[in-house]
Enzyme design. Sequence first.
Site, PDB file in Angstrom:
ATOM      1  N   ASN A  85      -4.565   1.863  -8.539  1.00 23.81           N
ATOM      2  CA  ASN A  85      -3.865   0.600  -8.734  1.00 23.81           C
ATOM      3  C   ASN A  85      -2.396   0.775  -9.107  1.00 23.81           C
ATOM      4  O   ASN A  85      -1.576  -0.096  -8.811  1.00 23.81           O
ATOM      5  CB  ASN A  85      -4.578  -0.199  -9.831  1.00 23.81           C
ATOM      6  CG  ASN A  85      -3.789  -1.389 -10.307  1.00 23.81           C
ATOM      7  OD1 ASN A  85      -3.635  -2.383  -9.593  1.00 23.81           O
ATOM      8  ND2 ASN A  85      -3.257  -1.302 -11.524  1.00 23.81           N
ATOM      9  N   TYR A 162       9.365  -0.386  -0.426  1.00 22.58           N
ATOM     10  CA  TYR A 162       8.062  -0.912  -0.846  1.00 22.58           C
ATOM     11  C   TYR A 162       7.143  -1.156   0.351  1.00 22.58           C
ATOM     12  O   TYR A 162       5.996  -0.689   0.374  1.00 22.58           O
ATOM     13  CB  TYR A 162       8.238  -2.198  -1.638  1.00 22.58           C
ATOM     14  CG  TYR A 162       6.922  -2.726  -2.160  1.00 22.58           C
ATOM     15  CD1 TYR A 162       6.324  -2.139  -3.269  1.00 22.58           C
ATOM     16  CD2 TYR A 162       6.270  -3.789  -1.539  1.00 22.58           C
ATOM     17  CE1 TYR A 162       5.110  -2.603  -3.759  1.00 22.58           C
ATOM     18  CE2 TYR A 162       5.059  -4.256  -2.016  1.00 22.58           C
ATOM     19  CZ  TYR A 162       4.479  -3.666  -3.120  1.00 22.58           C
ATOM     20  OH  TYR A 162       3.268  -4.120  -3.585  1.00 22.58           O
ATOM     21  N   LYS A 166       3.514   0.937   1.308  1.00 17.92           N
ATOM     22  CA  LYS A 166       2.175   0.364   1.401  1.00 17.92           C
ATOM     23  C   LYS A 166       1.581   0.566   2.804  1.00 17.92           C
ATOM     24  O   LYS A 166       0.363   0.724   2.939  1.00 17.92           O
ATOM     25  CB  LYS A 166       2.212  -1.117   1.031  1.00 17.92           C
ATOM     26  CG  LYS A 166       2.547  -1.367  -0.444  1.00 17.92           C
ATOM     27  CD  LYS A 166       1.547  -0.696  -1.376  1.00 17.92           C
ATOM     28  CE  LYS A 166       1.769  -1.062  -2.830  1.00 17.92           C
ATOM     29  NZ  LYS A 166       0.781  -0.444  -3.751  1.00 17.92           N
TER      30      LYS A 166
END
Length: 239
Positions: A85, A162, A166
């Site tokens: 996470n 970012y 991902k």
Amino acid sequence: MRTALITGANRSIGFETARQLGRGGYRVWLGSRDPEKGAAAADRLRGEGIDATALSIDVTDPDSVTSAAATVRERVGSLNLLINNAGIAGASAAAPSAQPLEDVRAVFDTNVFAPIRVTQAFLPLLKASDHAAVVMVSSGLGSLGWLSDPEHPFHRINLLGYNSSKTALNAVTVAFARELSASGIKVNSVDPGYTATDFNGHTGYRTVEQAAAGIVWLATLGSDGPSGRFYFEQQEVPW
């Protein structure tokens, strides 16, 4: 008792994920870079009757990850669930042509290399359990399908570091899922959605309870559940 480790679990989505898993009967290890914050978070959960233990782990530090894995191995010997996470947005929101490479590298270090490092370190413990799963907490901003669709709301959000981190994490998910299919270990990615947390200055429209529910749903699917997939709100997301 089934055992879960959540990285970045001393607050926000990670903390709520630990809470929901704990309420579901899991013994939860709260991974936290700051030992004091991790201990305080574990104390809160124990106050709610949840079997929670703080685990000091800096996911960007190989020695810290190795030490954390050794601690869990000595205490319980196996792990049923690993939720990667921990993540960062990056210090710069500049256009792709202007984002400093150092910032992109820092984002990848936490969002991509760290989940690889943690998964590799805890894999022997996952293999030692009767049924195990790994969940990578990704983002809809990592979906190339959504980002390249002019009609999708995410099309306008062009964050080089970012978004691409991902996307890379999703590729990592597929790679581990392919390797570990023979071991019966499920590996999937999940988009928690735009959630109101410190991560975004609490501008998100979703609650941490909603975000965690999607993670817990995917993490606790049975042995006949999917692997190598990407989900948001229990619906598959295009890579």
